[in-house]
Design a protein around this motif. Structure first.
Motif, short mmCIF file in Angstrom:
data_model
loop_
_atom_site.label_atom_id
_atom_site.label_comp_id
_atom_site.label_asym_id
_atom_site.label_seq_id
_atom_site.Cartn_x
_atom_site.Cartn_y
_atom_site.Cartn_z
N ILE A 25 0.82 -1.21 0.00
CA ILE A 25 0.00 0.00 0.00
C ILE A 25 0.86 1.26 0.00
CG2 ILE A 25 -1.69 1.31 1.36
CD1 ILE A 25 -2.99 -1.37 2.04
N ILE A 26 2.06 1.19 0.57
CA ILE A 26 2.93 2.37 0.61
C ILE A 26 3.22 2.90 -0.79
CG2 ILE A 26 5.18 1.18 0.58
CD1 ILE A 26 4.36 4.11 2.90
N GLY A 31 4.84 5.93 -4.50
CA GLY A 31 5.35 5.19 -5.64
C GLY A 31 5.11 5.93 -6.95
N PRO A 32 5.50 5.34 -8.07
CA PRO A 32 5.42 6.02 -9.37
C PRO A 32 3.99 6.37 -9.80
CG PRO A 32 6.00 3.72 -9.66
CD PRO A 32 6.05 3.99 -8.18
N GLY A 92 8.62 -9.32 6.12
CA GLY A 92 9.49 -8.74 5.12
C GLY A 92 9.54 -7.23 5.18
N PHE A 93 9.07 -6.67 6.28
CA PHE A 93 9.01 -5.22 6.46
C PHE A 93 10.33 -4.67 7.01
CE2 PHE A 93 7.34 -1.35 8.68
CZ PHE A 93 6.72 -0.75 7.59
N GLY A 94 11.29 -5.55 7.26
CA GLY A 94 12.54 -5.16 7.91
C GLY A 94 13.35 -4.12 7.16
N VAL A 107 7.71 6.28 -0.73
CA VAL A 107 8.52 5.23 -1.32
C VAL A 107 7.60 4.26 -2.07
CG1 VAL A 107 8.39 3.80 0.76
CG2 VAL A 107 10.38 3.59 -0.73
N SER A 108 8.17 3.58 -3.06
CA SER A 108 7.40 2.57 -3.79
C SER A 108 7.45 1.24 -3.03
CB SER A 108 7.97 2.36 -5.19
OG SER A 108 9.21 1.67 -5.12
N ALA A 109 6.66 0.29 -3.47
CA ALA A 109 6.66 -1.03 -2.84
C ALA A 109 8.03 -1.69 -2.96
CB ALA A 109 5.59 -1.91 -3.48
N ALA A 110 8.80 -1.32 -3.97
CA ALA A 110 10.14 -1.87 -4.17
C ALA A 110 11.19 -1.15 -3.33
CB ALA A 110 10.52 -1.79 -5.64
#
Length: 140
Positions: A25-26, A31-32, A92-94, A107-110
């Motif tokens: 969602i971020i 994101g782009p 995986g949020f680390g 920030v994008s999801a990547a």
């Protein structure tokens, strides 16, 4: 210039944290194809628009996108509040957490930070409107 109600247009009330979902969602935040780029696109393009009615529409849409930006931030905040170390590791949020903890960051999801190349403002009414339609179609 604006009247701010200090409340979301659509209330967000997420009860259970979900950092894995927040990672995706971020991207709608910074994101782009996110809300920051959308608001800057419309609010920047309005200045070179030769038609007053279109200027007003671009301004209205740009400010509406800012409201969406606020809702996305609220969603991400609620999905990441009170996380345990195990939840951060397992989801995986680390990587995000190392740089921003649970702060909201564009920030994008990547994990790529927001960049102004995510939107265009060319100064030509047709080109800018085509950019707007292409950007909005990307979300459909």
């Amino acid at each position: 210039m604006w009247i701010y109600d200090k409340k979301l247009q659509f209330p967000v009330n997420i009860k259970n944290p979900n950092p894995a979902m927040a990672k995706y969602i971020i991207s709608q935040y910074g994101g782009p194809d996110g809300e920051l780029g959308a608001s800057l696109r419309y609010l920047s393009q309005r200045y070179s628009m030769p038609f007053k009615q279109c200027i007003g529409i671009l301004n209205d849409v740009g400010t509406e996108e800012i409201g969406h930006f606020e809702m996305i931030a609220t969603i991400v905040h609620q999905l990441t509040r009170n996380l345990t170390i195990d939840e951060i590791k397992e989801s995986g949020f680390g990587d995000y957490f190392v740089d921003h903890t649970t702060g909201i960051y564009t920030v994008s999801a990547a994990g790529i930070p927001f960049d102004a190349t995510c939107f265009a403002s060319k100064g030509d009414a047709i080109t800018d409107l085509m950019e707007d339609m292409a950007a909005d179609a990307a979300l459909l």
